[in-house]
Motif scaffolding. Structure first.
Motif, mmCIF file in Angstrom:
data_model
loop_
_atom_site.group_PDB
_atom_site.id
_atom_site.type_symbol
_atom_site.label_atom_id
_atom_site.label_comp_id
_atom_site.label_asym_id
_atom_site.label_seq_id
_atom_site.Cartn_x
_atom_site.Cartn_y
_atom_site.Cartn_z
ATOM 1 N N ASP A 65 39.699 -2.240 128.460
ATOM 2 C CA ASP A 65 40.836 -2.187 129.547
ATOM 3 C C ASP A 65 42.066 -1.351 129.053
ATOM 4 O OD1 ASP A 65 41.902 -4.096 129.042
ATOM 5 O OD2 ASP A 65 41.790 -5.158 130.969
ATOM 6 N N GLU A 66 42.677 -0.926 130.039
ATOM 7 C CA GLU A 66 43.930 -0.328 129.399
ATOM 8 C C GLU A 66 44.874 -1.129 128.637
ATOM 9 O OE1 GLU A 66 45.488 3.326 131.682
ATOM 10 O OE2 GLU A 66 43.835 2.580 133.243
ATOM 11 N N ALA A 67 44.865 -2.471 129.390
ATOM 12 C CA ALA A 67 45.854 -3.353 128.879
ATOM 13 C C ALA A 67 45.161 -3.875 127.481
ATOM 14 C CB ALA A 67 46.019 -4.390 129.913
ATOM 15 N N HIS A 68 44.149 -3.548 127.029
ATOM 16 C CA HIS A 68 43.472 -4.264 125.921
ATOM 17 C C HIS A 68 43.463 -5.876 126.125
ATOM 18 C CE1 HIS A 68 43.558 -0.700 123.122
ATOM 19 N NE2 HIS A 68 43.764 -0.142 124.571
ATOM 20 N N GLU A 69 43.075 -6.354 127.328
ATOM 21 C CA GLU A 69 43.033 -7.561 127.390
ATOM 22 C C GLU A 69 41.673 -8.206 127.919
ATOM 23 O OE1 GLU A 69 45.765 -8.683 130.264
ATOM 24 O OE2 GLU A 69 47.471 -8.213 129.085
ATOM 25 N N ASN A 70 40.794 -7.023 128.343
ATOM 26 C CA ASN A 70 39.436 -7.518 128.800
ATOM 27 C C ASN A 70 38.382 -6.328 128.410
ATOM 28 O OD1 ASN A 70 40.407 -9.701 130.836
ATOM 29 N ND2 ASN A 70 41.499 -7.996 131.230
ATOM 30 N N LEU A 71 37.147 -6.676 128.393
ATOM 31 C CA LEU A 71 36.132 -5.786 128.433
ATOM 32 C C LEU A 71 35.642 -5.776 129.795
ATOM 33 C CD1 LEU A 71 34.224 -7.142 125.010
ATOM 34 C CD2 LEU A 71 35.185 -4.738 125.631
ATOM 35 N N VAL A 72 35.318 -4.492 130.238
ATOM 36 C CA VAL A 72 34.821 -4.347 131.570
ATOM 37 C C VAL A 72 33.895 -3.590 131.491
ATOM 38 C CG1 VAL A 72 35.679 -3.134 133.670
ATOM 39 C CG2 VAL A 72 37.322 -4.035 132.244
ATOM 40 N N PRO A 73 32.724 -4.204 132.354
ATOM 41 C CA PRO A 73 31.352 -3.564 132.338
ATOM 42 C C PRO A 73 31.543 -2.316 133.169
ATOM 43 C CG PRO A 73 31.270 -5.484 133.925
ATOM 44 C CD PRO A 73 32.718 -5.528 133.022
ATOM 45 N N CYS A 74 30.917 -1.216 132.888
ATOM 46 C CA CYS A 74 31.224 0.026 133.621
ATOM 47 C C CYS A 74 29.921 0.782 133.930
ATOM 48 C CB CYS A 74 32.296 1.017 133.180
ATOM 49 S SG CYS A 74 32.012 1.191 131.169
ATOM 50 N N ILE A 75 28.833 0.540 133.291
ATOM 51 C CA ILE A 75 27.587 1.351 133.477
ATOM 52 C C ILE A 75 26.373 0.437 132.767
ATOM 53 C CG2 ILE A 75 27.646 2.848 131.763
ATOM 54 C CD1 ILE A 75 26.400 4.891 133.401
ATOM 55 N N GLY A 76 25.397 0.519 133.402
ATOM 56 C CA GLY A 76 24.156 -0.262 133.264
ATOM 57 C C GLY A 76 22.870 -0.506 133.958
ATOM 58 N N THR A 77 21.934 -1.048 133.598
ATOM 59 C CA THR A 77 20.884 -1.301 134.319
ATOM 60 C C THR A 77 20.501 -2.649 134.420
ATOM 61 O OG1 THR A 77 19.604 -1.256 132.301
ATOM 62 C CG2 THR A 77 19.766 0.813 133.355
ATOM 63 N N GLY A 78 19.705 -3.155 135.502
ATOM 64 C CA GLY A 78 19.225 -4.353 135.779
ATOM 65 C C GLY A 78 20.102 -5.038 136.415
ATOM 66 N N PHE A 79 19.798 -6.422 136.665
ATOM 67 C CA PHE A 79 20.321 -7.420 137.939
ATOM 68 C C PHE A 79 21.813 -7.516 137.391
ATOM 69 C CE2 PHE A 79 21.483 -11.980 138.268
ATOM 70 C CZ PHE A 79 21.432 -12.131 139.694
#
Length: 197
Positions: A65-79
């Motif tokens: 993320d922009e604050a460099h504090e989290n990883l954010v899921p942004c695209i994918g497949t499945g449950f």
């Protein structure tokens, strides 16, 4: 067999620093919120095929993320993708996905739920147990900007005999190849948009 040999064009060399600065700015403008706009068509097909070929139940691209504090899921497949995208952020202070981002080293493990480095945050959110996991660094425009993960899930109440098949080294190689192809496609798409080609 003749080799393709393309030499740098001297006329373009003075423009290189300007283009590098502009591409750095473009890279900073890509966020977890707008990343999906880059992944239409061919990129989505490459992603889906890569996860399928790796034998994953679910797969995700996570961006910093922009604050460099989290990883954010942004695209994918499945449950996992359906349950996490737009609803979850993974803090950088814990978990294997964060270690892969910081070390820029791939990770593969079966029975990962037993690993003390494995964060239980996603498992709790999904009400599932991550049985097997592959995570690889994800680069575009010359920087590691996130990770790509794929998992095999099972119910926490599942009988110990009912295990997913797990991942093998060839599955890791498949995911690494997919990450390389995605990097090239995204770099090309961003460059093409930047120079209006």
């Amino acid at each position: 067999m003749a080799r393709l040999n393309i030499l740098p064009d001297e006329r373009l060399l003075p423009m290189r620093p300007v283009l590098q600065d502009r591409m750095r700015e473009v890279g900073e403008s890509v966020t977890p919120e707008n990343f999906a706009d880059l992944c239409e068509g061919t990129l989505t097909q490459v992603l889906e095929k890569g996860f399928r070929d790796a034998g994953a139940d679910s797969g995700l691209i996570w961006l910093l993320d922009e604050a460099h504090e989290n990883l954010v899921p942004c695209i994918g497949t499945g449950f996992a993708a359906r349950e996490l995208i737009g609803k979850f952020k993974h803090p950088l202070r814990e978990g294997i996905v964060s270690l892969v981002l910081m070390n820029e080293q791939p990770f593969i493990e079966n029975e990962v739920y037993k690993d003390p480095k494995h964060s239980k945050l996603v498992d709790e959110k999904l009400h599932q147990q991550t049985y097997a996991m592959i995570v690889v660094p994800f680069y575009f425009l010359g920087q590691c900007r996130g990770v790509i993960s794929c998992v095999q899930l099972r119910s926490p109440e599942a009988d110990e005999l009912k295990k997913p098949p797990g991942f093998r080294t060839e599955h890791l190689k498949t995911l690494q190849r997919m990450a390389t192809v995605l990097t090239d496609l995204i770099d090309y798409r961003l460059l093409r948009q930047t120079i209006q080609w």
